[in-house]
Design a protein around this motif. Structure first.
Motif, PDB file in Angstrom:
ATOM      1  N   TYR A  63       8.254  13.850   6.901  1.00  0.00           N
ATOM      2  CA  TYR A  63       7.100  13.913   6.001  1.00  0.00           C
ATOM      3  C   TYR A  63       7.192  15.070   5.003  1.00  0.00           C
ATOM      4  CZ  TYR A  63       4.711  17.875   8.254  1.00  0.00           C
ATOM      5  OH  TYR A  63       4.385  19.121   8.705  1.00  0.00           O
ATOM      6  N   GLN A  64       7.779  16.196   5.401  1.00  0.00           N
ATOM      7  CA  GLN A  64       7.853  17.331   4.477  1.00  0.00           C
ATOM      8  C   GLN A  64       8.723  17.008   3.264  1.00  0.00           C
ATOM      9  OE1 GLN A  64       9.154  20.554   7.060  1.00  0.00           O
ATOM     10  NE2 GLN A  64       7.076  21.377   7.146  1.00  0.00           N
ATOM     11  N   THR A  65       9.905  16.451   3.504  1.00  0.00           N
ATOM     12  CA  THR A  65      10.793  16.133   2.380  1.00  0.00           C
ATOM     13  C   THR A  65      10.279  14.929   1.594  1.00  0.00           C
ATOM     14  OG1 THR A  65      12.206  14.807   3.854  1.00  0.00           O
ATOM     15  CG2 THR A  65      12.832  17.106   3.489  1.00  0.00           C
ATOM     16  N   ILE A  66       9.559  14.019   2.238  1.00  0.00           N
ATOM     17  CA  ILE A  66       8.958  12.886   1.528  1.00  0.00           C
ATOM     18  C   ILE A  66       7.838  13.376   0.613  1.00  0.00           C
ATOM     19  CG2 ILE A  66       7.540  10.805   1.816  1.00  0.00           C
ATOM     20  CD1 ILE A  66       9.226  10.189   4.320  1.00  0.00           C
ATOM     21  N   LEU A  67       7.009  14.281   1.124  1.00  0.00           N
ATOM     22  CA  LEU A  67       5.908  14.823   0.317  1.00  0.00           C
ATOM     23  C   LEU A  67       6.422  15.662  -0.850  1.00  0.00           C
ATOM     24  CD1 LEU A  67       3.275  15.843   3.022  1.00  0.00           C
ATOM     25  CD2 LEU A  67       3.023  14.060   1.290  1.00  0.00           C
ATOM     26  N   ASN A  68       7.609  16.236  -0.715  1.00  0.00           N
ATOM     27  CA  ASN A  68       8.170  17.036  -1.816  1.00  0.00           C
ATOM     28  C   ASN A  68       8.398  16.208  -3.078  1.00  0.00           C
ATOM     29  OD1 ASN A  68       8.172  19.412  -0.384  1.00  0.00           O
ATOM     30  ND2 ASN A  68      10.317  19.287   0.224  1.00  0.00           N
ATOM     31  N   PHE A  69       8.452  14.885  -2.918  1.00  0.00           N
ATOM     32  CA  PHE A  69       8.580  14.006  -4.079  1.00  0.00           C
ATOM     33  C   PHE A  69       7.442  14.220  -5.067  1.00  0.00           C
ATOM     34  CE2 PHE A  69       6.757  10.058  -5.827  1.00  0.00           C
ATOM     35  CZ  PHE A  69       7.717   9.749  -6.768  1.00  0.00           C
ATOM     36  N   LYS A  76       0.833  -1.210   0.000  1.00  0.00           N
ATOM     37  CA  LYS A  76       0.000   0.000   0.000  1.00  0.00           C
ATOM     38  C   LYS A  76       0.865   1.256   0.000  1.00  0.00           C
ATOM     39  CE  LYS A  76      -4.100  -1.995   2.226  1.00  0.00           C
ATOM     40  NZ  LYS A  76      -4.901  -2.087   3.483  1.00  0.00           N
ATOM     41  N   LEU A  77       1.959   1.218   0.751  1.00  0.00           N
ATOM     42  CA  LEU A  77       2.867   2.361   0.762  1.00  0.00           C
ATOM     43  C   LEU A  77       3.490   2.559  -0.615  1.00  0.00           C
ATOM     44  CD1 LEU A  77       4.309   4.572   2.389  1.00  0.00           C
ATOM     45  CD2 LEU A  77       6.077   2.893   2.949  1.00  0.00           C
ATOM     46  N   SER A  78       3.887   1.457  -1.246  1.00  0.00           N
ATOM     47  CA  SER A  78       4.465   1.540  -2.589  1.00  0.00           C
ATOM     48  C   SER A  78       3.460   2.119  -3.580  1.00  0.00           C
ATOM     49  CB  SER A  78       4.907   0.144  -3.044  1.00  0.00           C
ATOM     50  OG  SER A  78       5.417   0.191  -4.362  1.00  0.00           O
ATOM     51  N   HIS A  79       2.210   1.715  -3.467  1.00  0.00           N
ATOM     52  CA  HIS A  79       1.184   2.191  -4.397  1.00  0.00           C
ATOM     53  C   HIS A  79       0.904   3.686  -4.226  1.00  0.00           C
ATOM     54  CE1 HIS A  79      -0.456  -2.194  -4.661  1.00  0.00           C
ATOM     55  NE2 HIS A  79       0.604  -1.993  -5.420  1.00  0.00           N
ATOM     56  N   ILE A  80       1.081   4.188  -3.021  1.00  0.00           N
ATOM     57  CA  ILE A  80       0.913   5.639  -2.811  1.00  0.00           C
ATOM     58  C   ILE A  80       1.912   6.397  -3.672  1.00  0.00           C
ATOM     59  CG2 ILE A  80       1.175   7.524  -1.128  1.00  0.00           C
ATOM     60  CD1 ILE A  80       0.101   5.591   1.013  1.00  0.00           C
ATOM     61  N   PHE A  81       3.158   5.934  -3.689  1.00  0.00           N
ATOM     62  CA  PHE A  81       4.200   6.615  -4.464  1.00  0.00           C
ATOM     63  C   PHE A  81       4.012   6.432  -5.975  1.00  0.00           C
ATOM     64  CE2 PHE A  81       6.544   6.227  -0.387  1.00  0.00           C
ATOM     65  CZ  PHE A  81       6.900   7.553  -0.231  1.00  0.00           C
ATOM     66  N   THR A  82       3.553   5.256  -6.380  1.00  0.00           N
ATOM     67  CA  THR A  82       3.463   4.986  -7.819  1.00  0.00           C
ATOM     68  C   THR A  82       2.194   5.553  -8.452  1.00  0.00           C
ATOM     69  OG1 THR A  82       2.472   2.817  -7.339  1.00  0.00           O
ATOM     70  CG2 THR A  82       4.868   2.903  -7.686  1.00  0.00           C
ATOM     71  N   ASP A 116      -0.978  13.990  -6.961  1.00  0.00           N
ATOM     72  CA  ASP A 116      -1.196  15.254  -6.258  1.00  0.00           C
ATOM     73  C   ASP A 116      -0.620  15.195  -4.841  1.00  0.00           C
ATOM     74  OD1 ASP A 116      -2.830  17.933  -6.179  1.00  0.00           O
ATOM     75  OD2 ASP A 116      -3.367  16.856  -4.334  1.00  0.00           O
ATOM     76  N   LYS A 117       0.082  16.240  -4.460  1.00  0.00           N
ATOM     77  CA  LYS A 117       0.743  16.279  -3.152  1.00  0.00           C
ATOM     78  C   LYS A 117      -0.273  16.237  -2.004  1.00  0.00           C
ATOM     79  CE  LYS A 117       4.498  18.895  -0.919  1.00  0.00           C
ATOM     80  NZ  LYS A 117       5.394  20.062  -1.086  1.00  0.00           N
ATOM     81  N   GLY A 118      -1.392  16.957  -2.145  1.00  0.00           N
ATOM     82  CA  GLY A 118      -2.419  16.959  -1.113  1.00  0.00           C
ATOM     83  C   GLY A 118      -3.057  15.600  -0.936  1.00  0.00           C
ATOM     84  N   VAL A 119      -3.320  14.927  -2.056  1.00  0.00           N
ATOM     85  CA  VAL A 119      -3.888  13.576  -1.995  1.00  0.00           C
ATOM     86  C   VAL A 119      -2.894  12.620  -1.349  1.00  0.00           C
ATOM     87  CG1 VAL A 119      -4.715  11.631  -3.390  1.00  0.00           C
ATOM     88  CG2 VAL A 119      -5.359  13.968  -4.007  1.00  0.00           C
ATOM     89  N   ALA A 120      -1.620  12.791  -1.662  1.00  0.00           N
ATOM     90  CA  ALA A 120      -0.579  11.941  -1.074  1.00  0.00           C
ATOM     91  C   ALA A 120      -0.534  12.109   0.443  1.00  0.00           C
ATOM     92  CB  ALA A 120       0.780  12.283  -1.676  1.00  0.00           C
ATOM     93  N   PHE A 121      -0.661  13.348   0.895  1.00  0.00           N
ATOM     94  CA  PHE A 121      -0.668  13.611   2.340  1.00  0.00           C
ATOM     95  C   PHE A 121      -1.817  12.856   3.007  1.00  0.00           C
ATOM     96  CE2 PHE A 121      -2.142  16.052   6.011  1.00  0.00           C
ATOM     97  CZ  PHE A 121      -0.981  16.156   6.749  1.00  0.00           C
ATOM     98  N   THR A 122      -3.002  12.906   2.407  1.00  0.00           N
ATOM     99  CA  THR A 122      -4.170  12.215   2.962  1.00  0.00           C
ATOM    100  C   THR A 122      -3.971  10.705   2.969  1.00  0.00           C
ATOM    101  OG1 THR A 122      -5.632  13.972   2.166  1.00  0.00           O
ATOM    102  CG2 THR A 122      -6.656  11.869   2.712  1.00  0.00           C
ATOM    103  N   ARG A 123      -3.450  10.166   1.873  1.00  0.00           N
ATOM    104  CA  ARG A 123      -3.252   8.723   1.777  1.00  0.00           C
ATOM    105  C   ARG A 123      -2.177   8.229   2.744  1.00  0.00           C
ATOM    106  NH1 ARG A 123      -2.818   6.439  -4.185  1.00  0.00           N
ATOM    107  NH2 ARG A 123      -3.086   4.520  -2.975  1.00  0.00           N
ATOM    108  N   LEU A 124      -1.135   9.030   2.942  1.00  0.00           N
ATOM    109  CA  LEU A 124      -0.108   8.656   3.925  1.00  0.00           C
ATOM    110  C   LEU A 124      -0.674   8.666   5.338  1.00  0.00           C
ATOM    111  CD1 LEU A 124       3.109  10.452   2.592  1.00  0.00           C
ATOM    112  CD2 LEU A 124       2.799   7.987   2.908  1.00  0.00           C
TER     113      LEU A 124
END
Length: 317
Positions: free
Chosen positions: A269-275, A225-231, A235-243
């Motif tokens: 989390y800030q530098t991870i979300l910057n991806f 599930k974590l891998s699927h969030i990245f792949t 959208d950065k906002g959606v990623a924040f919610t999913r994480l």
């Protein structure tokens, strides 16, 4: 060449290193053992990583992504991973130049983040997604390994009991032909892969594994599930919610290794979300490190690190 021209190969090598190559006249000859620096190669998008050369000796490598691993890619290479030492070397590049750096990709090491923040104050820092995913895979493997040691210990006890009672020990064989110990050992690779990429035999092995060890199935699902969030998330906002949702699932699962991973993600989390801004990774740095190691293997015993640095600079600086 020495054999072909009937020359002393060792002498020819020494003459090349000492005179023909220009190594002795190199402007970085005096400090090449500890660091080399090429300010003109700095660009807006950099990677910072560590690599091991000989005998486990670590070096910090800063590369320019725009050079795509070719001429002009190498910005600096510094012996060790001590942040202050690397900062002192990079500070030799003018402040105005360093402030033009827009983005730096790096792993989750605190030392690398400290270097990037101090030396490139205007840059957005991006934690490499592959390092995050690797931690998730490691968390799954840790659980598998713990179960494997339990299975080995149980088998040892059964063998000893069989000897005491004068019986022959016959291990239980599962429906796919594995013993319990073999099942846990042979499941290593399938736990790294997405379910859609399993072979039929791996599918069968996974069904048995997860039936016997439901906790391992939970861990595997959290990792995927974590891998699927990245792949799959753009959208950065959606990623924040999913994480955040993934974090809640980790809390419910109660797995120690994944709670540690979740805390790591929370701390970065800030530098991870910057991806999710440009989907930048540190893959170019990993590729460059492989080139460094390949080149180093060609220069074993040839005047050590300084001459290797000289050749590296000739190719990539």
């Amino acid at each position: 060449m020495g054999l072909f021209y009937q020359l002393d190969g060792k002498l020819l090598e020494e003459q090349y290193v000492g005179h023909l190559s220009g190594f002795r006249q190199w402007d970085q000859f005096g400090h090449a053992q500890d660091w080399i620096l090429f300010p003109d190669n700095i660009g807006p998008y950099l990677s910072i990583d560590e690599t091991s050369l000989s005998h486990g000796e670590l070096y910090t490598v800063i590369t320019n992504k725009e050079a795509k691993g070719k001429k002009g890619a190498l910005v600096a290479m510094v012996k060790g991973v001590e942040s202050e030492k690397v900062i002192n070397v990079l500070s030799k590049i003018g402040g105005a130049r360093r402030k033009k750096v827009k983005e730096v990709t790096l792993d989750l090491a605190a030392t690398m983040e400290r270097i990037a923040r101090r030396c490139f104050p205007k840059a957005r820092l991006v934690s490499d997604r592959f390092h995050v995913q690797q931690l998730a895979s490691d968390a799954v493997q840790q659980i598998r390994i713990e179960y494997r040691w339990e299975a080995i210990e149980r088998e040892n006890q059964e063998i000893e009991l069989a000897k005491e009672t004068g019986n022959q020990y016959i291990p239980e064989v599962l429906t796919n032909g594995d013993s319990l110990k073999q099942l846990l050992a042979r499941s290593r690779h399938l736990l790294f892969k997405d379910e859609s990429k399993w072979t039929p035999s791996q599918q069968h092995r996974a069904e048995i594994l997860f039936r016997l060890y439901p906790t391992l199935e939970t861990a595997y699902e959290l990792s995927r599930k974590l891998s699927h969030i990245f792949t799959s998330t753009k959208d950065k906002g959606v990623a924040f919610t999913r994480l955040a949702q993934w974090y809640n699932q980790v809390e419910i699962a109660g797995l120690k290794s994944f709670r540690t991973l979740a805390r790591t993600i929370q701390n970065h989390y800030q530098t991870i979300l910057n991806f999710f801004d440009n989907r930048a990774t540190n893959a170019s740095a990993e590729s460059f490190n492989a080139k460094i190691k390949a080149l180093r293997s060609q220069f074993r015993g040839v005047r050590g690190i300084p001459f290797f640095m000289f050749r590296l600079a000739k190719i990539y600086a």
